[in-house]
Design an enzyme around this catalytic site. Structure first.
Site, PDB file in Angstrom:
ATOM      1  N   ALA A  34     -54.324  36.133 -64.014  1.00 45.56           N
ATOM      2  CA  ALA A  34     -53.235  35.774 -63.340  1.00 45.56           C
ATOM      3  C   ALA A  34     -51.630  36.114 -64.018  1.00 45.56           C
ATOM      4  CB  ALA A  34     -53.202  34.255 -63.157  1.00 45.56           C
ATOM      5  N   ILE A  38     -50.932  42.757 -61.244  1.00 45.80           N
ATOM      6  CA  ILE A  38     -51.392  42.266 -60.065  1.00 45.80           C
ATOM      7  C   ILE A  38     -51.650  40.936 -59.955  1.00 45.80           C
ATOM      8  CG2 ILE A  38     -53.601  42.338 -58.499  1.00 45.80           C
ATOM      9  CD1 ILE A  38     -54.140  45.183 -59.832  1.00 45.80           C
ATOM     10  N   GLY A  39     -52.067  40.132 -60.912  1.00 44.69           N
ATOM     11  CA  GLY A  39     -52.331  38.601 -61.038  1.00 44.69           C
ATOM     12  C   GLY A  39     -51.118  37.846 -60.428  1.00 44.69           C
ATOM     13  N   ASP A  59     -55.496  33.543 -67.664  1.00 39.17           N
ATOM     14  CA  ASP A  59     -55.313  34.650 -68.501  1.00 39.17           C
ATOM     15  C   ASP A  59     -55.457  34.469 -69.939  1.00 39.17           C
ATOM     16  OD1 ASP A  59     -54.766  37.455 -68.966  1.00 39.17           O
ATOM     17  OD2 ASP A  59     -53.563  37.706 -67.007  1.00 39.17           O
ATOM     18  N   SER A 142     -60.666  44.504 -60.538  1.00 39.51           N
ATOM     19  CA  SER A 142     -60.548  45.044 -61.809  1.00 39.51           C
ATOM     20  C   SER A 142     -61.129  46.596 -61.512  1.00 39.51           C
ATOM     21  CB  SER A 142     -61.107  44.478 -62.942  1.00 39.51           C
ATOM     22  OG  SER A 142     -60.608  43.109 -62.851  1.00 39.51           O
ATOM     23  N   ASN A 143     -60.620  47.705 -61.816  1.00 34.09           N
ATOM     24  CA  ASN A 143     -60.917  48.851 -61.657  1.00 34.09           C
ATOM     25  C   ASN A 143     -61.957  49.466 -63.027  1.00 34.09           C
ATOM     26  OD1 ASN A 143     -60.128  50.082 -59.505  1.00 34.09           O
ATOM     27  ND2 ASN A 143     -58.187  50.037 -59.849  1.00 34.09           N
ATOM     28  N   ASP A 174     -57.080  50.832 -49.558  1.00 39.38           N
ATOM     29  CA  ASP A 174     -57.641  51.992 -49.198  1.00 39.38           C
ATOM     30  C   ASP A 174     -57.374  51.826 -47.550  1.00 39.38           C
ATOM     31  OD1 ASP A 174     -58.355  52.687 -51.753  1.00 39.38           O
ATOM     32  OD2 ASP A 174     -60.315  52.103 -51.411  1.00 39.38           O
ATOM     33  N   ARG A 177     -53.479  51.307 -46.919  1.00 39.33           N
ATOM     34  CA  ARG A 177     -52.887  52.875 -47.031  1.00 39.33           C
ATOM     35  C   ARG A 177     -52.903  53.624 -45.674  1.00 39.33           C
ATOM     36  NH1 ARG A 177     -54.363  53.381 -53.417  1.00 39.33           N
ATOM     37  NH2 ARG A 177     -52.246  52.722 -54.274  1.00 39.33           N
ATOM     38  N   HIS A 201     -63.956  53.165 -53.932  1.00 41.74           N
ATOM     39  CA  HIS A 201     -62.711  52.813 -54.034  1.00 41.74           C
ATOM     40  C   HIS A 201     -62.001  53.851 -55.239  1.00 41.74           C
ATOM     41  CE1 HIS A 201     -59.229  50.498 -54.264  1.00 41.74           C
ATOM     42  NE2 HIS A 201     -59.208  50.185 -55.451  1.00 41.74           N
ATOM     43  N   MET A 252     -51.587  46.357 -54.513  1.00 40.46           N
ATOM     44  CA  MET A 252     -52.859  45.789 -54.942  1.00 40.46           C
ATOM     45  C   MET A 252     -52.910  44.220 -54.578  1.00 40.46           C
ATOM     46  SD  MET A 252     -55.958  46.914 -55.347  1.00 40.46           S
ATOM     47  CE  MET A 252     -56.651  45.374 -54.254  1.00 40.46           C
TER      48      MET A 252
END
Length: 342
Positions: A34, A38-39, A59, A142-143, A174, A177, A201, A252
């Site tokens: 967080a 992004i968080g 976090d 998470s990527n 996605d 977008r 993704h 995101m």
């Protein structure tokens, strides 16, 4: 109570309304990561969602401060922040866990470049969820999502608590977008250009099914090729524009909150909530690809129905052919990491 209007039309195949706060069961939601890029905006957006009764923000640094800040927003949900040594407390009683934790992309980095760091983070967080909140629905941001979702699934399997209906890769950005970019070409509102995006993704694993809507059918030739490339690599635009200062954090966060709201609506029993998400799927299991993003109906059990892809244009068939081997490689990478870190 403010409910972001854009959340109300998330579904690609449904215009089901957002439940009013008086009609719905409220849900305790945790955001793991967080304090990050992004968080923080994700936590703010979830604070505005009337289906969230309380937010647990965790976090390794900064979460109590984010919680104190967000808690002043004048909506009914309660917000609590948890420091690094309070992960188990943050997960107690949680029904939905959203995981944006990890390091962001920098210029020149692909999602795969993030793998080693983010894979370890996601594995450890999934282990905690398995231990404290085994029935929770887990939303992975998470990527690289194509690999981190299989890591989460494998970690839960080892703990004996994996429910394939409860684990989601958030591919909503996605979708967002695709609709936004197509609407600009077609000269209509994004709400009039909902695009189903399937596959995975990252880059070539992202397959927009433009032929399935009227405004998309008319896009041809070089315009089509540029549109598809922009949908697949839109994140690179943001990384480049931020010039080393971050990646697509705000869009995101918006997409993550949008998908969370869709899931909460489904969990509350709203009918017809359908949106693409990366889940354990039978669609291409015969090719050794057991995770895939396609339109999924969300309901009280999480995943209620996985929809087939439907008719594809010749261009989309080629995109899918390029997607599948890359996606299979990404999934196997995640599984191998989970296996080697047993």
């Amino acid at each position: 109570m403010f409910a972001p209007a854009a959340f109300r039309s998330l579904s690609c195949t449904s215009s089901a309304r957002l439940f009013s706060s008086s009609a719905a069961r409220h849900t305790r939601v945790a955001v793991l990561g967080a304090g990050g890029g992004i968080g923080q905006p994700l936590s703010l957006l979830l604070k505005q969602d009337p289906l969230v009764s309380s937010l647990s923000l965790y976090d390794i640094r900064g979460a109590p401060g984010v919680a104190a800040d967000v808690s002043h927003v004048d909506t009914a949900s309660e917000v609590t922040g948890y420091p690094a040594d309070k992960l188990d407390e943050a997960l107690e009683g949680v029904k939905v866990v959203v995981i944006p934790a990890g390091v962001p992309r920098k210029p020149g980095m692909t999602r795969d470049d993030l793998f080693n760091t983010n894979a370890s983070i996601v594995r450890d967080l999934a282990s905690a969820v398995a231990r404290v909140a085994p029935d929770a629905h887990i939303l992975v941001i998470s990527n690289p999502v194509n690999s981190t979702v299989p890591i989460v699934a494998s970690t839960l399997e080892k703990a004996g608590v994996f429910n394939p209906k409860h684990v989601f890769g958030v591919t909503t950005l996605d979708v967002v977008r695709a609709s936004r970019f197509l609407s600009g070409i077609a000269g209509v509102s994004p709400s009039q250009a909902p695009v189903t995006v399937v596959g995975g993704h990252s880059g070539p694993t992202i397959v927009p099914l433009l032929s399935q809507i009227e405004h998309g059918k008319s896009v041809k030739g070089e315009t089509y090729d540029k549109l598809v490339h922009r949908i697949q690599f839109g994140g690179d635009e943001v990384v480049k524009a931020k010039d080393g200062a971050g990646s697509a954090t705000l869009s995101m966060a918006y997409a993550g909150a949008k998908f969370t709201n869709a899931l909460l609506r489904g969990l509350n029993g709203e009918k017809g909530v359908v949106t693409p998400t990366f889940v354990k799927s039978p669609l291409f299991a015969d090719q050794g690809i057991d995770f895939f993003s396609s339109n999924v109906e969300l309901g009280p059990n999480g995943v209620e129905k996985i929809h087939p892809l439907g008719p594809l244009s010749e261009e989309e068939k080629k995109l899918l052919d390029a997607c599948l081997p890359e996606l299979k490689k990404n999934i196997e990478k995640g599984k191998q990491f989970a296996s080697s870190s047993a």
